[in-house]
Design an enzyme around this catalytic site. Structure first.
Site, PDB file in Angstrom:
ATOM      1  N   GLU A 262     135.694   6.989  25.922  1.00  0.00           N
ATOM      2  CA  GLU A 262     136.994   6.789  25.283  1.00  0.00           C
ATOM      3  C   GLU A 262     138.022   6.864  26.391  1.00  0.00           C
ATOM      4  OE1 GLU A 262     140.321   9.302  23.211  1.00  0.00           O
ATOM      5  OE2 GLU A 262     138.356   9.716  22.348  1.00  0.00           O
ATOM      6  N   CYS A 301     145.521  10.448  22.932  1.00  0.00           N
ATOM      7  CA  CYS A 301     144.911   9.143  23.156  1.00  0.00           C
ATOM      8  C   CYS A 301     145.275   8.169  22.040  1.00  0.00           C
ATOM      9  CB  CYS A 301     143.400   9.277  23.272  1.00  0.00           C
ATOM     10  SG  CYS A 301     142.633  10.103  21.867  1.00  0.00           S
TER      11      CYS A 301
END
Length: 684
Positions: A262, A301
């Protein structure tokens, strides 16, 4: 508890079942608000090859547990962590997190642990292997079939996490890993590792986990990745540059080690063409953008980096955001009046300032001054403070930096569009993101934009006035939804409910005779051996019942009177049951037919044993299909076979799945389905 007054301590790693410190003094980790040292971190001298070997050696203890036992373990662990949560909150403020920010990290992480505990008990069988899909028939005579199964990897999962969520980042990966039956090694980002280390200490203190199920590395991973093998897995959350370097590590590539990443994500929020400044959607959009810019000081994020709005509304949007962001109280998160804390470190602030300068090549700053922080409390020079910064890019279609550069802090760029197609194009220029949101009350706009965004995003949220009170928001990853994204977002997936568990399991196609497949999978397969005759299966407890126990019932003939009575009794007077001529005109029938649910009811009457006993309740029917029409005069018979036995952990009962096949006088299958019953473990 004033942890800030305590002297800094040396963090330790938990390796090979022991807490160990590095051989050097280590690197100081500083309070994000005051600059005071919190801890020292170092992992030199640790044998990383031995850590992996220890996890593999101790792994069988975890794999011997069933899914329900591991789910119970996660539940107990989550409850224990909740009891000590205030200790985590007290230390979390040093990371720059406010109480609200810390709630997302600490209780959000523990909530994810508890969510997987619940899903494991509700959605997984009490076994150690998962079946994947239906049986595949491979021969005309039924003697050769196949079943896909999922079994846990025999290695260790290495989780390399980012600094922004030292608790949630660990627990959201750990929960599905442990539920799958795979030991884990946690490597937190150094800057906030002191909070991760504290939580791991409390986890180990509980004694709930089997030995070797969890290890921790505080500091560099050294040569750890040199020793990973094909049964191991590696996950990474952080910058794309670091992720790409790890992904191409010679051992990961050479041994085909599972790798999930990620990485950077230029998430977008799109304001609908219908969402003018006087609408609820406009107000919701302003609140959401401001919230995503300021929660965790924008160090998420999933934060909104690109604000895509109709050109006609852009000026009003900027004014609304400028006013809202200007009211954000920035300072030391220990101060209750503060709504946004500092960035995680001074280095992180300088990184964000550098990215803002790059964005300024395409955009102008319209709110906030990155070089002159204004704080309510804390040390503006020693702390990593940065007020929210909003930019405006007037020509995003020809710009590059706003679609390429991520400032990992309280920074967003407004960019105008004129058509839905243009909005989709701008969002796609992020080259793959974790999440996008669309604020609209127009279904047609939502359809066009969401379907345009979906291939480029792991999650798309639609926000409007209807869901305003219940929505979890743009930036909240949820245990039941996938977290990850294509392209620059890393191309990986985490969470997603039981999907996340399967990431740590191997899918295998097992071929053989039905009897052999049943023995391997623990589920009866049509064509496998059966045991019929003797005591009615419903008279058997779980301790006595066996896969393949079968009842072949007597018969019952369906009459026209049965059909008419059922129709009048239930109110189901559909023409195929009541009108001979109309039924014959139907291409599927050759006259009046029995109701499907009449067939199911008659089948139950044939196979049910009426006396009280081990069978406690019928709680469902799965996969019901009606295959052959039943006409008046047809005779029904039932073949009921014990298909799967699933005892509940820590309960006096369990579920039994029965294969139910209803046939007519020619042996044609009329209906087929699974009957689900709750059965006592022992007879009273």
């Amino acid at each position: 508890m004033n942890v800030m007054a305590k002297p800094p301590r040396r963090l330790e790693s938990y390796a090979g079942g022991t807490w160990v410190a590095g051989v050097s003094e280590g690197v100081p980790l500083l309070d994000a608000s005051t600059g005071a040292p919190i801890a020292f971190i170092d992992s030199t001298g640790i044998d990383f090859k031995a850590i992996l070997a220890y996890g593999r050696e101790k792994g069988p203890a975890l794999r011997r547990m069933s899914f329900h036992e591991r789910a119970g373990m996660l539940k107990a662990l989550g409850q224990a962590l909740l009891e000590t949560k205030e200790e985590f909150y007290a230390l979390s403020s040093a990371t720059g997190a406010t109480r609200a920010d810390s709630w997302v990290d600490i209780e959000g992480g523990i909530g994810t642990l508890l969510s997987y505990a619940s899903k494991g008990r509700r959605e997984l069988p009490n076994t150690r292997v998962l079946l994947d899909g239906d049986v595949e028939s491979l021969s005309k005579d039924g003697t050769f079939s196949a079943q896909h199964v999922l079994s846990p990897l025999q290695g260790v999962a290495v989780h390399i996490n980012a600094f922004n969520f030292p608790c949630w980042g660990m627990l959201e990966k750990l929960a599905p890993t442990l539920l799958a039956g795979v030991p884990a090694i946690i490597k937190p980002a150094s800057q906030t590792a002191y909070l991760t280390e504290l939580m791991v200490r409390r986890i180990i203190d509980t004694g709930i986990l089997p030995e070797g199920a969890l290890q921790l590395i505080c500091g560099s991973v050294g040569d750890l990745l040199d020793h990973v093998e094909g049964q191991d897995a590696v996950t990474f959350t952080g910058s794309a540059a670091t992720g790409q370097r790890l992904k191409t590590h010679k051992a990961i590539v050479g041994k085909s080690v599972r790798f999930t990443m990620e990485a950077d994500s230029l998430n977008a929020a799109v304001l609908g063409l219908d969402a003018a400044p006087d609408t609820d959607e406009f107000d919701l959009f302003v609140k959401e953008v401001a919230r995503e810019m300021t929660v965790k000081a924008g160090q998420k994020c999933t934060a909104i980096r690109r604000v895509i709005a109709p050109r006609a509304y852009s000026e009003a949007l900027i004014e609304s955001l400028r006013a809202r962001l200007g009211d954000t109280a920035v300072g030391n998160p220990a101060d209750q009046a503060v709504r946004m804390g500092p960035l995680a470190s001074l280095d992180q602030r300088e990184e964000v300032r550098a990215r803002i300068r790059e964005l300024a090549a395409d955009a102008e700053i319209v709110a906030g001054d990155p070089d002159n922080p204004r704080v309510l409390s804390g040390d503006a020079s020693a702390g990593a403070f940065l007020n929210p910064v909003l930019l405006y890019c007037d020509k995003p279609g020809s710009a590059r930096a706003v679609h390429d550069v991520e400032a990992f802090g309280p920074v967003s760029t407004v960019m105008p569009y004129d058509t839905a197609e243009e909005a989709v194009d701008l969002a796609r220029r992020g080259k793959g993101s974790l999440v996008a949101s669309v604020f609209t009350n127009d279904p047609a706009f939502a359809e066009e934009v969401v379907l345009g965004l979906a291939p480029f995003h792991g999650r798309v949220m639609i926000g409007n006035r209807i869901s305003a009170k219940s929505s979890t928001g743009h930036g909240s990853p949820l245990p039941g939804l996938v977290h990850g994204g294509p392209g620059r977002a890393g191309g990986g997936e985490e969470l997603g409910g039981i999907r996340g568990v399967k990431h740590y399991m191997q899918r295998t196609a097992v071929q053989g005779t039905p009897t052999m497949l049943s023995a391997v999978t623990g589920r009866w397969v049509p064509g496998a051996e059966v045991r019929s005759g003797g005591e009615h299966p419903f008279r058997k407890s779980l301790a006595e019942l066996r896969i393949g126990d079968q009842l072949v019932t007597g018969t019952r003939t369906v009459t026209l009177e049965d059909i008419e009575h059922f129709a009048q009794f239930t109110g189901d007077t559909f023409y195929a049951h009541m009108d001979e001529e109309a039924a014959k005109a139907n291409p599927f029938f050759d006259g009046r037919v029995a109701h499907g649910y009449l067939i199911v009811s008659f089948a139950a009457g044939l196979f049910v044993d009426p006396a009280p006993g081990p069978v406690l309740a019928n709680y469902g029917v799965d996969n019901l299909r009606f295959l052959t029409p039943v006409n008046p005069g047809d005779t029904l018979q039932v073949q009921l076979t014990c298909k799967e036995i699933n005892p509940r952990a820590n309960a006096e009962r369990g579920e039994v799945r029965w294969d139910c096949r209803v046939t007519n006088q020619t042996a044609a299958t009329v209906a087929q389905y699974d009957v689900l019953t709750m059965v006592a473990k022992t007879r009273e």
